[in-house]
Structure formats: C-alpha cells, structure tokens
Enzyme design. Structure first.
Site, PDB file in Angstrom:
ATOM      1  N   PHE A 130       0.846  -1.190   0.000  1.00  0.00           N
ATOM      2  CA  PHE A 130       0.000   0.000   0.000  1.00  0.00           C
ATOM      3  C   PHE A 130       0.882   1.241   0.000  1.00  0.00           C
ATOM      4  CE2 PHE A 130      -2.318   3.518   1.939  1.00  0.00           C
ATOM      5  CZ  PHE A 130      -3.401   3.571   1.081  1.00  0.00           C
TER       6      PHE A 130
ATOM      7  N   LYS B 252       2.762   9.620   8.468  1.00  0.00           N
ATOM      8  CA  LYS B 252       1.970   9.252   9.651  1.00  0.00           C
ATOM      9  C   LYS B 252       2.431   9.835  11.004  1.00  0.00           C
ATOM     10  CE  LYS B 252      -0.833   5.518   8.033  1.00  0.00           C
ATOM     11  NZ  LYS B 252      -0.543   5.089   6.667  1.00  0.00           N
TER      12      LYS B 252
ATOM     13  N   ASP C 140       9.269   2.640   1.689  1.00  0.00           N
ATOM     14  CA  ASP C 140       8.097   3.350   2.208  1.00  0.00           C
ATOM     15  C   ASP C 140       8.004   3.036   3.703  1.00  0.00           C
ATOM     16  OD1 ASP C 140       5.587   4.103   3.089  1.00  0.00           O
ATOM     17  OD2 ASP C 140       4.556   3.555   1.233  1.00  0.00           O
TER      18      ASP C 140
HETATM   19  C1  LIG Z   1      -0.764   5.401   5.241  1.00  0.00           C
HETATM   20  C2  LIG Z   1       0.231   4.962   4.250  1.00  0.00           C
HETATM   21  C3  LIG Z   1       0.409   5.633   3.032  1.00  0.00           C
HETATM   22  C4  LIG Z   1      -0.472   6.793   2.601  1.00  0.00           C
HETATM   23  O1  LIG Z   1      -0.386   7.880   3.452  1.00  0.00           O
HETATM   24  P1  LIG Z   1      -1.485   9.070   3.319  1.00  0.00           P
HETATM   25  O2  LIG Z   1      -0.979  10.080   4.315  1.00  0.00           O
HETATM   26  O3  LIG Z   1      -2.809   8.497   3.663  1.00  0.00           O
HETATM   27  O4  LIG Z   1      -1.426   9.555   1.936  1.00  0.00           O
HETATM   28  C5  LIG Z   1       1.397   5.198   2.178  1.00  0.00           C
HETATM   29  N1  LIG Z   1       2.181   4.144   2.497  1.00  0.00           N
HETATM   30  C6  LIG Z   1       2.045   3.478   3.658  1.00  0.00           C
HETATM   31  C7  LIG Z   1       2.956   2.326   3.960  1.00  0.00           C
HETATM   32  C8  LIG Z   1       1.058   3.846   4.565  1.00  0.00           C
HETATM   33  O5  LIG Z   1       0.893   3.160   5.688  1.00  0.00           O
END
Ligand SMILES: *Cc1c(COP(=O)(O)O)cnc(C)c1O
Length: 393
Positions: free
Chosen positions: A137, A251, A222
């Site tokens: 994701f 986050k 990420d």
């Molecule tokens: C939450 C998340 C995202 C997206 O972040 P947003 O602030 O909602 O755009 C991308 N990658 C990972 C691994 C995430 O947990």
C-alpha cells in the site's frame, strides 16, 4: 448530539469512509472519549499516527508557541523549524536531504518523481519503471495507487499510471527476474502495513539491496507506517543491516498534524533542482515545530525502547491467545505494529471490542491490526487481551 452529528455527516461528507457509529471528542495519552462520555483504550492511534499518545503536552505547547509566532510563508523563504527538523532527520538516518510535503501519498509521489528524474539526469532516458510488491500500500493518488499492489485500490480508476510492475513480497527470484533495463527503482515497505502486517523473511531485504546494487537500481523504502519508532527502532530498515537510497515518512512524524517527508542520500537527492518539485504547505513552520518536539521526545524519553519491550510482551500475549482460540491463524509483526490473522471476518470482533471500550482495527477482512501509541502500558495490553479472550469465545 452524537446522533445529530452522524446524521449530518451522512448528508454532507463524501461517502469514501465507512465509519464506526461513535463521535470522538477528546483524547489523553492512550485513552479517547466519545461525545456520550464513554472512554476507549486506543489501539489504533489514528492509524499509527499518534505515537506519543493524544494531547501530548509538549507537542501541544510547541505547536501553540509556533502558532502564536508564524503559521506560513511558503518555501520562497527559509524558516527555522523546517531546517532544524531536516537536520535532525538527516543526522539520525542514512539520508542527506529532505523534501517536505503533507501526506504519505505525497511523499511517495516525490520518491517516484525523484527516481525517474535521477536517471533522466544521468542520460538514461529509458529507465523509468518501478517494481513494487503485491499486497503493498503506497497511497491513493494516481501514481501511488498505481504503485500499490492491491486491485481493490485501483478498481474504477483505470487506466493506472504506466510503468509499475508487481512481484510477490519475500520472493527474491521474482524480483530479480522483474528488474530490467528499464527499471529505475524497487519500491517496498520493509514491513507491509495495510496489506496485512507481513514481515520480510530473514535475509530478504538484504538480498533486495544486493539485487538493486548489482543492477544500479534505486531502492525506495516506504516507511510511512513503520518509521518513527513503530517497529522498535527509529526506522525499520535499521533492523535489517542495510540502507535504502530513498525513504518516505509521514503518519507519526508530527503525531497527528499533516506532514510527509521524502529523504534521500546526496547523490540521488541531487537530481532534484530548483523548480523540479514543490509543495505550498510542505514543511510549514507550525507542523515542523510540532514534529521537532515529537522527535525530541522520542529520542530523550526512551519511547522506542519502551515500544520494543511492550511490543515483545504484547506479541507474547497474542501468542497466548492463539493457543486458546482456533479462530486465530497467525500472530505477527514487530514492535507495536502487530497483527492477528483470523480464519473468519474480523468486523464483529472490532465492534465487540469497541462496545467493551477498546479500539482495534481490522484490515483485509480478517486481520486484526494493533498499532497503539508507543507509550501504551502492559496493564492496558493485558486488559485488551482479556477482552479479546472473552470476545473470541
Ligand atoms: C498510510 C500509508 C500511506 C499513505 O499515506 P497518506 O498520508 O494516507 O497519503 C502510504 N504508504 C504506507 C505504507 C502507509 O501506511
């Protein structure tokens, strides 16, 4: 009042979220209160965001002090908190430079753009493809949903952006065979969060690093969910005896204020020059001042050590539950990014826990995810485990 709010929300808010029928009014540490006065122990933390807990006094103070001084001037000018935060991040990671933005998806957009322009600048125009993982994701914008390895995220929005290939996580041979002459980067969550809290096999991430080195491919981590102490280290890559070239954060970086960051080592970051990328709000003084306090507290108050200790304890208690309930298939995760895979739908368990005063999260239909503030205590974990034990019966 809560009923009015719910009814109004159903009329005026876009229908993108399926919400639980409570209205949260305030929080303190690991506890939340709804508008009916009921309290909950929070094992969601705003989706792995409020790592220091709710209404952290130091962060609130830093925020209001900066709010009284200067909100915003744009990136046409220097501001002190932004520079100090970037200094802290580079001093405490592999990276040399930081690009600030406002969310995880935006940080990943920046990483994707940097990986592409890096090779353009080197004259390797054909290297633009990115290999990412199935079940990954990376966000909801067009580029980041294209990188994401879940069909349900893309459905209805096709055609997705061209140039993304997907391979199974933990399959180094599949990755090696997918990296080709047009590949610019491998894009990976060191632990898959939203996709089900899937951990890398022993040696896998080091092998990914090696595959990238052998082919001159960039490695993007990420760490939007895994970063800022969540896994028991400041950044998850520190567990695996290797480093990426680019890393994205968001986050928990400002404990709940919107922020994203894309970090890279010098030679890679150098591909971004003036005008190549930008964000109006990116690194604005109020948010970076709050974030500076977050990282100060993290490093000075042993929060990450605490996370490691209670995370290990929590995992042990979840394994204890697994021995008692056939409906639990697997317990996994690191630090306080933990999950329990069920052989049934998890929604009803989440609702029952909520009724008993515990907020937990269900992902992928049948996986319960536990991502409390890193300040959670053993007693609160024991109380949730007792609740789960009862609910699962
Ligand atoms: C939450 C998340 C995202 C997206 O972040 P947003 O602030 O909602 O755009 C991308 N990658 C990972 C691994 C995430 O947990």
């Amino acid at each position: 009042m809560s009923r009015d709010i719910k009814a109004k929300a159903d009329q005026v808010i876009a229908k993108t979220y399926k919400r639980f029928p409570i209205v949260i009014e305030k929080g303190k540490g690991c506890t939340l209160w709804d508008t009916d006065g009921k309290n909950y122990t929070d094992f969601v933390a705003g989706i792995a965001v409020c790592n220091l807990g709710h209404a952290h006094p130091g962060v609130s103070k830093a925020l209001s002090r900066q709010a009284d001084t200067l909100f915003h001037v744009s990136n046409l000018y220097y501001t002190v908190p932004q520079v100090e935060l970037a200094s802290w991040l580079t001093e405490n990671s592999f990276a040399d430079r930081v690009f600030f933005c406002n969310s995880g998806a935006e940080a990943n957009e920046a990483a994707i753009k940097l990986a592409r322009i890096y090779f353009k600048e080197k004259g390797e125009n054909g290297r633009y493809r990115i290999v990412s993982m199935e079940h990954s994701f990376h966000g909801r914008t067009m580029a980041t949903l294209s990188a994401t390895g879940q069909d349900k995220i893309k459905k209805g929005f096709e055609p997705v952006l061209e140039g993304f290939d997907h391979v199974p996580f933990n399959d180094i041979d599949a990755l090696r065979s997918k990296i080709g002459s047009s590949t610019c980067a491998v894009f990976i969550e060191p632990i898959q969060g939203e996709g089900g809290v899937r951990c890398p096999d022993q040696g896998y991430l080091k092998a990914v690093r090696q595959a990238c080195d052998e082919t001159g491919t960039l490695l993007i981590f990420d760490e939007i969910q895994t970063g800022i102490g969540r896994t028991g280290k400041l950044f998850a890559y520190e567990h695996f005896d290797m480093e990426p070239d680019i890393m994205t954060l968001a986050k928990a970086l400002a404990n709940g204020l919107p922020i994203g960051a894309m970090l890279a080592r010098e030679e890679v970051a150098d591909a971004f020059g003036p005008g190549s990328h930008a964000s109006t709000f990116g690194g604005t003084p109020v948010v970076t001042a709050a974030s500076l306090e977050v990282v100060r507290v993290l490093s000075e108050e042993n929060i990450i050590d605490h996370c490691k200790k209670v995370g290990a304890y929590f995992k042990k208690r979840l394994s204890w539950l697994k021995n008692r309930h056939e409906s639990i298939e697997d317990v996994r995760g690191m630090g306080l990014l933990l999950a329990m895979k069920l052989n049934m739908e998890g929604d009803q368990i989440v609702t029952s826990c909520m009724e008993k005063g515990f907020l937990i999260n269900c992902i992928q239909g049948s996986i319960l995810r536990f991502i409390p503030p890193l300040t959670i205590e053993k007693e609160e974990i024991d109380a949730l485990v007792a609740c789960l034990d009862e609910v699962l019966n």
